[in-house]
Design an enzyme around this catalytic site. Structure first.
Site, PDB file in Angstrom:
ATOM      1  N   LEU A 127       0.843  -1.197   0.000  1.00  0.00           N
ATOM      2  CA  LEU A 127       0.000   0.000   0.000  1.00  0.00           C
ATOM      3  C   LEU A 127       0.875   1.243   0.000  1.00  0.00           C
ATOM      4  CD1 LEU A 127      -3.239   0.505   2.050  1.00  0.00           C
ATOM      5  CD2 LEU A 127      -1.615   2.371   1.784  1.00  0.00           C
ATOM      6  N   HIS A 231       7.785   0.357  11.368  1.00  0.00           N
ATOM      7  CA  HIS A 231       8.448   1.602  10.997  1.00  0.00           C
ATOM      8  C   HIS A 231       7.563   2.762  11.460  1.00  0.00           C
ATOM      9  CE1 HIS A 231       9.909   4.833   8.369  1.00  0.00           C
ATOM     10  NE2 HIS A 231      11.005   4.127   8.204  1.00  0.00           N
TER      11      HIS A 231
END
Length: 339
Positions: A127, A231
């Site tokens: 994505l 992340h």
């Protein structure tokens, strides 16, 4: 809003390549490599051309198109099944408890075990939304369009859906997890491994890594500190997955240590709450903003639309959205709540 989701075509290659260059590395499902991207688009074309039902090792790349300009501004992917042609490895974080009677002490040690527990699951990933379009709920449209696609082609996907979130990358572009574990066995930097992984997959890591459990206490502090953490740019995606019904049951990526989220396909919020309805009429303005989808395989379209639903159950849709979906009164389409 004129944005809508559709399956990618071969002529989307250049746009996907330009978006891949914006990811900043570590985004293995969207490599800045024309050959790898072209192969993904070819696999998508083959999957869309298959008319038979059933689970196959297929890839569907989808794109977000601005209907007003024709520009592609985002992308996402669905891997129909993992572990079909080769093992799908993950690390599972567990605890080994041992007791010493002589010392009167109990020791609990965290361990990483190499497992293939997630084989047979469907994977969503890849994505990416263009930085200039990160508003108006388009990220949510990207993500949830995949679940409606899975719902509307249910026999082609697994009973579980997984999503691997990118792990922590330091300011220099390195991975503390890679440096503390896998990197010690390969003699290559994270950046080098990242480039290879993006094009060829992480099977080379699974082939060469030790298969015995690894005590996390033997890793460096920096590697231990990032186990199972996304992340920083992926925290919003993790919250979105949790809202959808995914959990983090202790599986992490063998490459960068990021968490693998797992959900039961039929229990995902978008899948469970969506309704198939017949379009009664088309209106010009007003209505409740909802997720709407129609079409199969290559003709699939998903967008935000404005719904009016009467007490008798009849449903009308705004004209612009009906045009995007290619439906008229009497046709059936799928709708789901926006949030």
């Amino acid at each position: 809003m004129s944005f809508f989701m559709r399956p990618a075509r071969a002529d989307d290659l250049q746009t996907l390549y330009e978006m891949a260059k914006l990811t900043g590395g570590g985004f293995t499902n969207l490599p800045a490599d024309r050959g790898a991207l072209a192969a993904k688009l070819e696999r998508t074309g083959q999957a869309l051309a298959r008319q038979s039902e059933g689970l196959e090792d297929e890839l569907i790349v989808m794109v977000l198109e601005n209907g007003a300009t024709g520009q592609v501004r985002g992308t996402c992917q669905i891997h129909a099944v993992v572990g079909r042609n080769w093992p799908f490895y993950s690390y599972r974080l567990g605890v080994l408890t041992q007791h010493s009677r002589e010392l009167s002490r109990t020791f609990r040690a965290e361990m990483l075990s190499l497992v293939t527990d997630l084989e047979g699951a469907t994977e969503v990933g890849g994505l990416f939304l263009h930085p200039r379009e990160r508003a108006e709920g388009l990220g949510l449209l990207l993500a949830r369009s995949r679940y409606l696609y899975i719902r509307n082609h249910r026999s082609r996907f697994g009973d579980r859906v997984i999503a691997e979130l990118r792990g922590v990358i330091d300011e220099a572009g390195g991975s503390p997890f890679w440096d503390g574990l896998a990197g010690r066995f390969f003699g290559m930097s994270f950046q080098e491994a990242d480039e290879f992984n993006a094009v060829h997959g992480n099977q080379f890591i699974a082939d060469l890594m030790p298969k015995t459990p690894i005590y996390t206490a033997m890793l460096s502090d920096t590697a231990r500190a990032v186990i199972g953490l996304p992340h920083p740019n992926g925290r919003a995606a993790m919250r979105m997955l949790e809202t959808e019904g995914f959990t983090s049951p202790g599986y992490i990526d063998i490459f960068d240590g990021g968490p693998t989220m797992v959900g039961q396909t039929n229990s995902l919020r978008t899948v469970a709450d969506a309704q198939d309805v017949a379009l009664s009429a088309i209106h010009s303005e007003g209505g409740k903003k909802m997720l709407v989808a129609a079409g199969r395989l290559g003709s699939y379209r998903c967008a935000y639309g404005f719904i009016d639903q009467d007490e008798d159950g009849s449903v009308s849709l705004d004209r612009a959205s009906a045009a995007i979906l290619g439906i008229e009164p009497g046709d059936t389409f799928t709708m789901a709540a926006r949030t």
